[in-house]
Write a protein that holds these residues in place. Structure first.
Motif, short mmCIF file in Angstrom:
data_model
loop_
_atom_site.label_atom_id
_atom_site.label_comp_id
_atom_site.label_asym_id
_atom_site.label_seq_id
_atom_site.Cartn_x
_atom_site.Cartn_y
_atom_site.Cartn_z
N GLN A 117 0.83 -1.20 0.00
CA GLN A 117 0.00 0.00 0.00
C GLN A 117 0.87 1.26 0.00
N THR A 118 1.99 1.20 0.69
CA THR A 118 2.92 2.33 0.68
C THR A 118 3.46 2.57 -0.73
N LEU A 119 3.84 1.51 -1.42
CA LEU A 119 4.33 1.64 -2.79
C LEU A 119 3.25 2.16 -3.72
N SER A 120 2.02 1.73 -3.49
CA SER A 120 0.91 2.20 -4.33
C SER A 120 0.71 3.70 -4.17
N ALA A 121 0.69 4.17 -2.93
CA ALA A 121 0.50 5.59 -2.68
C ALA A 121 1.67 6.40 -3.23
N MET A 122 2.88 5.89 -3.06
CA MET A 122 4.07 6.59 -3.54
C MET A 122 4.05 6.77 -5.06
N GLY A 125 -0.54 4.68 -7.81
CA GLY A 125 -1.21 3.53 -8.37
C GLY A 125 -0.47 2.80 -9.47
N ALA A 126 0.76 3.21 -9.80
CA ALA A 126 1.53 2.44 -10.78
C ALA A 126 1.83 1.05 -10.23
N PHE A 127 2.04 0.97 -8.93
CA PHE A 127 2.14 -0.31 -8.24
C PHE A 127 0.83 -0.52 -7.51
N ASP A 128 0.20 -1.67 -7.74
CA ASP A 128 -1.11 -1.91 -7.13
C ASP A 128 -1.37 -3.41 -7.09
N VAL A 129 -1.36 -4.00 -5.90
CA VAL A 129 -1.55 -5.45 -5.80
C VAL A 129 -2.99 -5.87 -6.08
N THR A 130 -3.90 -4.92 -6.22
CA THR A 130 -5.26 -5.28 -6.61
C THR A 130 -5.41 -5.38 -8.12
N VAL A 131 -4.31 -5.37 -8.85
CA VAL A 131 -4.33 -5.43 -10.30
C VAL A 131 -4.70 -6.82 -10.82
N GLY A 132 -4.95 -7.76 -9.93
CA GLY A 132 -5.22 -9.14 -10.31
C GLY A 132 -6.21 -9.34 -11.44
N PRO A 133 -7.38 -8.64 -11.47
CA PRO A 133 -8.31 -8.84 -12.59
C PRO A 133 -7.69 -8.55 -13.96
N PHE A 173 9.91 -2.26 -5.48
CA PHE A 173 10.39 -1.08 -6.19
C PHE A 173 10.76 -1.41 -7.64
N ALA A 174 11.33 -2.59 -7.88
CA ALA A 174 11.68 -2.95 -9.25
C ALA A 174 10.45 -2.98 -10.14
N THR A 175 9.37 -3.57 -9.65
CA THR A 175 8.13 -3.58 -10.42
C THR A 175 7.57 -2.17 -10.60
N LEU A 176 7.53 -1.41 -9.53
CA LEU A 176 7.01 -0.04 -9.57
C LEU A 176 7.75 0.78 -10.63
N LEU A 177 9.07 0.73 -10.61
CA LEU A 177 9.86 1.53 -11.54
C LEU A 177 9.67 1.04 -12.97
N ASN A 178 9.53 -0.27 -13.14
CA ASN A 178 9.31 -0.81 -14.48
C ASN A 178 7.97 -0.35 -15.05
N VAL A 179 6.96 -0.30 -14.22
CA VAL A 179 5.66 0.19 -14.67
C VAL A 179 5.75 1.68 -15.04
N MET A 180 6.41 2.45 -14.22
CA MET A 180 6.47 3.90 -14.46
C MET A 180 7.30 4.26 -15.68
N GLY A 181 8.30 3.43 -16.01
CA GLY A 181 9.05 3.67 -17.23
C GLY A 181 10.35 4.41 -17.02
N PRO A 182 11.11 4.62 -18.12
CA PRO A 182 12.48 5.12 -18.01
C PRO A 182 12.60 6.57 -17.55
N THR A 183 11.59 7.38 -17.75
CA THR A 183 11.69 8.77 -17.33
C THR A 183 11.06 9.00 -15.96
N GLU A 184 9.76 8.70 -15.86
CA GLU A 184 9.05 8.88 -14.61
C GLU A 184 9.64 7.99 -13.52
N GLY A 185 9.99 6.75 -13.87
CA GLY A 185 10.56 5.84 -12.90
C GLY A 185 11.92 6.28 -12.42
#
Length: 350
Positions: free
Chosen positions: A108-113, A116-124, A298-310
């Motif tokens: 949840q901390t990573l999601s807020a940071m 929502g780029a990181f979100d464990v409710t992404v299951g669907p 963090f690795a997943t979060l940064l990968n979702v955000m991409g090379p600039t934003e991440g």
């Protein structure tokens, strides 16, 4: 955002041959510490120990620990605690476990940071695109199906309370595969330290943590693998583990785990904000941290955000991270200032 067991191997990629064979000091049977290993979480794990004597019954203790984690956090087991949570009605508190909250709270901390780029409710969405327990679809999901799945995604609708309570405020499907392996590695490290073994290398599906030194006093060596399909196994950087006491490393990338529809390649990394696989040119992100759970997330979060934003977030949060991006002529590397403190210069022509 997540990969599933049995599909294109693990989500985190580093040069395991370097990490657990040539680079370790406890693969010498003559020293009495042959490596331990087995299957867990749809992948493999390995444990190297350089402490003598090795704690008794260590293999059984590791097996029991990993089985307990799977029994709580697997979406592939209908009887797991997480599966029961995913089926639970909304608006009601579910008795969970402190272990599950130990994973959900950082998530949840990573999601807020990351907004929502990181979100464990992404299951669907993971399931819709074919990267979850369900079979892969025959074609790209329809826009209406993606929109419907997105209605069931949103970390803001998940409420936690100590000591062990979880409540969903809308129908959600939680998938912890972007962080649970890292958590399991940390728990294995804690088990070893609790048994008085302070020199080890632990790895699950590429998520890795080392502590102490090899037998003989040399430092453990772990490497970051090239994402180039023509050079898999080449090492981009070698982490100097003697520069920090206890270090973890995790990598998120798309070069081993993907699906193809109509000749188009789709990454397993799902952006919860769009409902679709990421489309940037980032091939992999490697993160070093004192905790494998946080390195994994963090690795997943940064990968979702991409090379600039991440990259901007990684620098802002003082993360040790390496971004490998596809270019028109190959690949390029970009390391945060913190990452440069712990690794060798670029090698193998990268």
């Amino acid at each position: 955002m997540y990969s599933s067991p049995g599909k294109r191997s693990g989500r985190t990629f580093m040069f395991i041959a370097l990490a657990v064979t040539a680079a370790t000091g406890c693969d010498d049977p003559g020293r009495g510490n042959p490596p331990l290993g087995g299957q867990t979480m749809g992948t493999q794990y390995q444990v190297q120990t350089a402490c003598l004597p090795r704690p008794p019954d260590l293999a059984a203790a590791m097996t029991a620990l990993l089985e307990g984690i799977e029994a709580q956090m697997s979406t592939y087991r209908e009887d797991s605690l997480l599966s029961r949570l995913n089926r639970a009605p909304t608006g009601e508190w579910l008795d969970a476990s402190t272990e599950l909250l130990d994973v959900l709270e950082p998530a949840q901390t990573l999601s807020a940071m990351s907004d929502g780029a990181f979100d464990v409710t992404v299951g669907p969405l993971v399931n819709l695109w074919g990267f979850g327990p369900m079979d892969a679809p025959d074609s790209i999901p329809a826009p209406g199906d993606i929109a419907a799945a997105r209605e069931r995604v949103g970390y803001q609708h998940l409420e936690l309370r100590r000591p062990a309570g979880v409540r969903k405020h809308r129908e959600l499907y939680i998938d912890l595969s972007a962080i649970a392996k890292g958590y399991a590695v940390d728990r294995m490290a804690q088990l070893l330290l609790g048994e008085g073994c302070a020199s080890f290398l632990v790895e699950i599906g590429g998520e890795i943590r080392v502590h102490g030194r090899k037998s003989g006093g040399a430092a453990w060596r772990i490497g970051v693998e090239s994402p180039d399909p023509e050079a898999l196994g080449d090492v981009l950087r070698v982490v100097q583990t003697d520069r920090i006491e206890g270090i973890a490393m995790a990598t998120s990338g798309d070069y081993r785990n993907f699906l193809e529809f109509g000749g188009r390649r789709f990454s397993h990394t799902i952006d919860p904000r769009t409902g679709a696989p990421v489309v940037h040119r980032l091939a992999s992100v490697t993160v070093l941290h004192s905790s494998t759970l946080w390195a994994d997330g963090f690795a997943t979060l940064l990968n979702v955000m991409g090379p600039t934003e991440g990259f901007d977030l990684a620098e802002r949060e003082h993360l040790a991270a390496l971004f490998v991006e596809r270019t028109d002529t190959g690949f390029s590397q970009r390391a945060t200032s913190e990452f440069a403190r712990y690794v060798s210069p670029a090698i193998n022509g990268y």
